[in-house]
Design an enzyme around this catalytic site. Structure first.
Site, PDB file in Angstrom:
ATOM      1  N   SER A 105       0.648  -1.187  -0.048  1.00  0.00           N
ATOM      2  CA  SER A 105      -0.007  -0.024  -0.008  1.00  0.00           C
ATOM      3  C   SER A 105       1.005   1.346   0.085  1.00  0.00           C
ATOM      4  CB  SER A 105      -0.945   0.196   1.085  1.00  0.00           C
ATOM      5  OG  SER A 105      -1.992   0.929   0.982  1.00  0.00           O
ATOM      6  N   ASP A 235     -10.263  -5.459  -3.681  1.00  0.00           N
ATOM      7  CA  ASP A 235      -9.115  -4.683  -2.853  1.00  0.00           C
ATOM      8  C   ASP A 235      -9.494  -3.186  -3.033  1.00  0.00           C
ATOM      9  OD1 ASP A 235      -6.585  -3.462  -2.264  1.00  0.00           O
ATOM     10  OD2 ASP A 235      -5.657  -5.229  -3.028  1.00  0.00           O
ATOM     11  N   HIS A 262      -7.682  -5.904   0.563  1.00  0.00           N
ATOM     12  CA  HIS A 262      -6.446  -5.200   0.597  1.00  0.00           C
ATOM     13  C   HIS A 262      -5.452  -6.002   1.335  1.00  0.00           C
ATOM     14  CE1 HIS A 262      -4.031  -1.755  -0.489  1.00  0.00           C
ATOM     15  NE2 HIS A 262      -3.953  -1.504   1.055  1.00  0.00           N
TER      16      HIS A 262
END
Length: 301
Positions: A105, A235, A262
Site C-alpha cells: 500500500s 481490494d 487489501h
C-alpha cells in the site's frame, strides 16, 4: 524462531525494527515496508510464518511517527522523501547488502520511490496492494464509497462514529471479525502523519501526496529486477488500478487473490505466503528473460 529487536538511527531519531528468523541463513532476507502512512507494521504479522516455512529472515520496522519508533512533533517530516530515506537508513544499519524488498500500500509507494533511485543489491521487488497514482486511487476509492447503500453513505457523510467501517469491511479486510492484531494496528495509526500526507478519508486526498504518481517514471526501473505485484479481487487497489502498473513494469508477475480485499496476507495467509515464497525462490535460483507482459493469476492452493 529467533526474534531480534532494536533501533536504527535516522536523522537523530530512532526507527524500531524486528528481525524474525536467522539473518545469517543461506537465503536472502526479506525487508518489509508496511502501509499507512502513520500505521505500525503489526497488521502484517502473518508474514512472519514465512521465516519458518521458507527458511529466510524477515525484517519489519515501524516507520517514524508511529508504533515503537520515535514520534517527533514536526509536521515537516511527514513527506514521502522522509520515508524513502528511512528505508535506506534501515537497510544500511542492518547491513542488508543484498535483500528482497516488499512494500504494501503506502509502503509500495515508498518502495517504488526508493527503487527508482536504482540502489544496488536488490534481489526482487514485491508490490502488494500497490498505489502508483494517488489521484487515480482517490477517484477509485470515491467510486467504491459511492457504491455503498444510501444509509451507509449518509452515516459517513455525517461523520458518525464507526461509519467508515462500512467501507473498510468491504475493501480493506473482509474477515469477520478482524483479527485483533489488525484492529490494534489500525486503531494505533498516527492521525497526524496520515492527515498530513493523505487526508481525512481514502477518498478525500487533501494531504501532500495529492498529485503524487510514478506512472510516468516506471521506465526508470531496472529491467533486470524481478517484480511481483499482488492484490485482491475486492481490494481498495482495484484490478483497474493495478493493471496499468503491472503492464508498465517489464516482466512483472501479477497475482490476484480472489477471496481477498487489501490484506490477502491476512485473508488468505497460507496461499499468500506460498505465492511469495515461490517467487523469491525462483528469483534466487533462476536468472534470465522473464515474461514480456503481466496477467492476473490465481494459482492453485
Amino acid at each position: 524462531m529467533t526474534v531480534t529487536e532494536g533501533y536504527a538511527s535516522f536523522q537523530g531519531f530512532r526507527t524500531w525494527y524486528k528481525i524474525v528468523g536467522d539473518s545469517a541463513g543461506d537465503k536472502l532476507p526479506l525487508l518489509v515496508v508496511n502501509g499507512g502512512p502513520g500505521c505500525p507494521h503489526d497488521y502484517m504479522a502473518d508474514l512472519e510464518a514465512l521465516a519458518a516455512e521458507d527458511g529466510r529472515a524477515l525484517i519489519f520496522y515501524d516507520q517514524l511517527g508511529c508504533g515503537r519508533s520515535d514520534h517527533p512533533d514536526d509536521p515537516g517530516l511527514w513527506v514521502i522523501d522522509t520515508f524513502v530515506r528511512e528505508l535506506a537508513a534501515v537497510r544500511t544499519a542492518l547491513g542488508l547488502d543484498r535483500v528482497h524488498l516488499l512494500g504494501h500500500s503506502f509502503g509500495a509507494q515508498v518502495a517504488l520511490e526508493y527503487v527508482l533511485t536504482r540502489p544496488p543489491g536488490l534481489a526482487t521487488l514485491t508490490l502488494a496492494g500497490p498505489i502508483a497514482d494517488a489521484p487515480a486511487y482517490e477517484a477509485e476509492a470515491r467510486r467504491l464509497m459511492e457504491s455503498l447503500p444510501p444509509e451507509e453513505r449518509t452515516a459517513i457523510g455525517r461523520r458518525e462514529p464507526g461509519a467508515d467501517m462500512a467501507f473498510y469491511r468491504r475493501w480493506l479486510c473482509r474477515l469477520d471479525p478482524w483479527p485483533e492484531y489488525v484492529v490494534e494496528a489500525f486503531t494505533g495509526m498516527s492521525r497526524d502523519v496520515y492527515g498530513t500526507m493523505w487526508g481525512g478519508h481514502e477518498w478525500e486526498l487533501t494531504g501532500n501526496l495529492k498529485g503524487w504518481t510514478v506512472m510516468d517514471r516506471l521506465g526508470g526501473l531496472d529491467p533486470d529486477l524481478p517484480v511481483l505485484v499482488t492484490s485482491g479481487r475486492h481490494d481498495l487497489t482495484t484490478p483497474a488500478l493495478v493493471r496499468p502498473l503491472a503492464e508498465a513494469v517489464p516482466g512483472a508477475e501479477w497475482v490476484l487473490f480472489e477471496e481477498s480485499a487489501h490484506l490477502p496476507f491476512v485473508e488468505e495467509p497460507e496461499h499468500y505466503r506460498a505465492v511469495l515464497a515461490s517467487f523469491l525462490r525462483r528469483s534466487e535460483a533462476v536468472s534470465g528473460p522473464r515474461a514480456a507482459s503481466p496477467r492476473p493469476l490465481s494459482p492453485s492452493r
